[in-house]
Design a protein around this motif. Structure first.
Motif, short mmCIF file in Angstrom:
data_model
loop_
_atom_site.label_atom_id
_atom_site.label_comp_id
_atom_site.label_asym_id
_atom_site.label_seq_id
_atom_site.Cartn_x
_atom_site.Cartn_y
_atom_site.Cartn_z
N TYR A 108 -46.10 3.09 -23.38
CA TYR A 108 -45.76 3.57 -21.80
C TYR A 108 -47.00 4.09 -21.18
O TYR A 108 -47.15 3.73 -19.94
N THR A 109 -47.84 4.92 -21.90
CA THR A 109 -49.32 5.26 -21.18
C THR A 109 -49.98 4.03 -20.92
O THR A 109 -50.58 4.19 -19.76
N THR A 137 -52.73 12.50 -13.26
CA THR A 137 -51.56 12.89 -13.87
C THR A 137 -51.51 12.22 -15.19
O THR A 137 -50.80 12.73 -16.21
N VAL A 138 -51.55 10.97 -15.27
CA VAL A 138 -51.39 10.04 -16.62
C VAL A 138 -52.37 10.83 -17.57
O VAL A 138 -51.83 10.87 -18.58
N ALA A 143 -52.70 13.86 -22.69
CA ALA A 143 -53.22 14.94 -23.42
C ALA A 143 -52.19 15.81 -23.84
O ALA A 143 -52.09 16.47 -24.92
N ALA A 144 -51.08 16.05 -22.76
CA ALA A 144 -50.00 17.16 -23.30
C ALA A 144 -49.39 16.55 -24.42
O ALA A 144 -48.78 17.41 -25.28
N PHE A 145 -49.07 15.20 -24.50
CA PHE A 145 -48.43 14.47 -25.48
C PHE A 145 -48.98 14.75 -27.01
O PHE A 145 -48.27 14.95 -27.73
N PHE A 148 -48.81 18.14 -27.97
CA PHE A 148 -47.41 18.31 -28.58
C PHE A 148 -47.14 17.67 -29.88
O PHE A 148 -46.66 18.21 -30.82
N SER A 149 -47.77 16.41 -30.04
CA SER A 149 -47.51 15.81 -31.41
C SER A 149 -48.35 16.48 -32.52
O SER A 149 -47.84 16.33 -33.51
N LYS A 150 -49.52 16.88 -32.31
CA LYS A 150 -50.30 17.50 -33.19
C LYS A 150 -49.51 18.83 -33.64
O LYS A 150 -49.44 19.28 -34.98
N ALA A 151 -49.09 19.63 -32.92
CA ALA A 151 -48.32 20.84 -33.03
C ALA A 151 -47.16 20.60 -34.04
O ALA A 151 -46.47 21.04 -34.91
#
Length: 187
Positions: A108-109, A137-138, A143-145, A148-151
């Motif tokens: 998607y990215t 924004t992209v 970066a946010a994903f 989140f994935s690492k966490a």
């Protein structure tokens, strides 16, 4: 010529394919869970028949203590085996779903980045600010994903270690309880 409709159609096709993969994974894990539950029911029935026969044959207190210890150990081992099976299926499902989500988000990215690049090339003069905002924004979403994935991976790793420790501890407690019960019998 740039055609945004075709690019969005491709993104939707990838989304559909991922939905089919998700449904397939879900059914596969449900099937494994059903098989595990049927096997556990079969073992429970066999254990119940064995227990009834063992209790029916008790002639004195020493036999009662021995049978109780044996049945307790077997019950604990069956429960541990069942919980390990459930945990294994859940762990594999989580890993499969996470991999699918990461793959889907990466696609998607990539699609969105390509769309932004093509849109930027075809954008009218003076729209540099809007294009830059879209690119930011992209990048921020990616970066946010990633964070989140690492966490999520850290939480899963911690849960896995905790489950393994709890399982080992339960097995040790069961063995210790059986040893104590057998020690009382010998006394």
């Amino acid at each position: 010529m740039y055609n945004a409709s075709e690019q969005f159609a491709e993104i939707n096709k990838v989304g559909y394919d991922n939905a089919v993969k998700l449904a397939s994974l879900s059914l596969e894990k449900a099937e494994r869970l059903t098989k595990l539950n049927l096997q556990a029911a079969k073992v429970a029935l066999e254990q119940g028949v064995y227990s009834a026969n063992a209790v029916a044959g008790i002639k004195d207190v020493q036999q009662l203590v021995a049978v109780r210890a044996k049945l307790t150990e077997a019950g604990v081992q069956n429960a541990l085996g069942y919980s390990r099976g459930i945990y294994q299926i859940a762990s594999e499902a989580q890993a499969d779903f996470s991999a699918l989500a990461e793959q889907a988000f990466a696609m998607y990215t990539k699609g969105m980045a390509a769309w932004v690049e093509k849109a930027a090339k075809n954008a009218p003069a003076g729209s540099d600010v809007a294009v830059t905002a879209m690119k930011s924004t992209v990048a921020a979403t990616t970066a946010a994903f990633d964070q989140f994935s690492k966490a999520t991976k850290q939480v899963v790793s911690f849960a896995d270690a905790s489950m393994r420790a709890a399982s080992a501890n339960a097995a040790n407690v069961a063995k210790a309880a059986t040893t104590v019960t057998k020690g009382r019998k010998a006394a």
